[in-house]
Design an enzyme around this catalytic site. Sequence first.
Site, mmCIF file in Angstrom:
data_model
loop_
_atom_site.group_PDB
_atom_site.id
_atom_site.type_symbol
_atom_site.label_atom_id
_atom_site.label_comp_id
_atom_site.label_asym_id
_atom_site.label_seq_id
_atom_site.Cartn_x
_atom_site.Cartn_y
_atom_site.Cartn_z
ATOM 1 N N GLY A 71 0.791 -1.214 0.000
ATOM 2 C CA GLY A 71 0.000 0.000 0.000
ATOM 3 C C GLY A 71 0.826 1.266 0.000
ATOM 4 N N ASN A 151 -8.067 3.748 9.042
ATOM 5 C CA ASN A 151 -7.484 2.542 9.618
ATOM 6 C C ASN A 151 -7.684 2.449 11.126
ATOM 7 O OD1 ASN A 151 -5.564 4.785 8.909
ATOM 8 N ND2 ASN A 151 -4.336 3.786 10.488
ATOM 9 N N GLN A 179 -7.609 -0.403 3.743
ATOM 10 C CA GLN A 179 -8.375 -1.030 4.821
ATOM 11 C C GLN A 179 -9.723 -1.561 4.373
ATOM 12 O OE1 GLN A 179 -7.656 -2.049 7.673
ATOM 13 N NE2 GLN A 179 -5.731 -1.025 8.135
ATOM 14 N N HIS A 201 -1.618 -7.415 2.635
ATOM 15 C CA HIS A 201 -1.624 -7.994 3.973
ATOM 16 C C HIS A 201 -2.789 -7.508 4.836
ATOM 17 C CE1 HIS A 201 0.137 -4.725 6.634
ATOM 18 N NE2 HIS A 201 0.273 -4.210 5.433
ATOM 19 N N THR A 237 11.357 -7.322 -12.525
ATOM 20 C CA THR A 237 10.630 -8.562 -12.774
ATOM 21 C C THR A 237 9.533 -8.751 -11.731
ATOM 22 O OG1 THR A 237 12.622 -9.572 -13.704
ATOM 23 C CG2 THR A 237 10.856 -11.063 -13.003
ATOM 24 N N CYS A 322 2.277 6.708 25.302
ATOM 25 C CA CYS A 322 2.786 7.283 26.544
ATOM 26 C C CYS A 322 4.264 7.618 26.368
ATOM 27 C CB CYS A 322 2.593 6.309 27.696
ATOM 28 S SG CYS A 322 3.059 6.985 29.306
#
Length: 371
Positions: A71, A151, A179, A201, A237, A322
């Site tokens: 992506g 997302n 997404q 993925h 390729t 944090c």
Amino acid sequence: MQKIYLDYNASTPLAPEVVDAMQPLLNNYYGNPSALHWAGKPVKELLHKARKQVSDLIGSSPCEVTFTSGGSEANNFALKGFYFKNQHKGNHIITSRIEHPAIINPCKFLEKVGARVTYVSVDQYGRVSPEEIERAVTKDTILLTIMHSNNETGTLQPIVEIGEIAKKYGITLHTDASQSVGKVPVDVNNLKVDMLTIAGHKLYAPKGIGALYIRDGVDLEPLIHGAGHEKGLRAGTENTLLAVGLGKACEMASNHMGSTKLKDLTDNFWKQLKDVFGDQVVLNGHPEERLPNTLNVSFVRRIGQDLLDGIPQLAASTGSACHAGSIELSPVLKEMNVPKEIGMGAIRFSLGRYTTEDEIDTVIKGFKEIF
């Protein structure tokens, strides 16, 4: 302890069917797809089949699909490739403040080389306003890039309305659908988009493979120059192994598209959270216009990471970080004007094809024990 994975928006496991489809290429199909001899021809056929499987899912022609490494590359290719090829027509780009870094950072780069970028705001649900986008259009606007779904919150953007604006002013429209492809119906013609990003993925294909839909007639400058692979748009390729995996994943997504199982499971998860925690838990994002698998919730006046640390077998994401004792909300929650006492307790649960009701029940039980 039972490990529970509720971070499908970050990455999905490989579907067994995808692994099976890829397996022959590990041993038998090793030829270069550009070669004209016996070793190359069957590989080229597999590559063409994969391209068609991707195009069938999004309603395009196979020749409008260019394989990428994922992506991020597809987004960079869409933005940089379009700008460098079309900057003689204008230098203005419009995007939103809640885009993925794979959009925001290419925009920041293009600003360094002459582009002018307008970053539109979002409402409390994380949705952009088509009216604000139209007000931002100038005679120099050449590109709109608005994500299809966020997302973090899963909020779906009004891409159809934005597409109508783009067509009205003759502006090219790109959407990052990393997404949403595979989770909700995505048709490039219904959405009125000219370019669309896919990340493998996120829909049970391998990492390292993606695609960019480029409507016929849209001209891009290649990011990678070399030989004439991918219609001359991406030298190198082709990675047929991963392309076949993406193709199979897209075929499977088409077959699963009519099911409401995931939405029902997510809705039931939210109902259980409200039943147990009441006003101590709130939803971040749009209550209806969002991905069917995504539940971004805040536990009021709690710290999300602390809660996740209390359930180590659970894999999920937080909406804050944090640093040296201070809580920093994610840019998306900030732009939505989520109060700090709410945003610091944000957790994104993203469910997937292999999530079960028992796992949801176990998560609810775990939060009850540590709350």
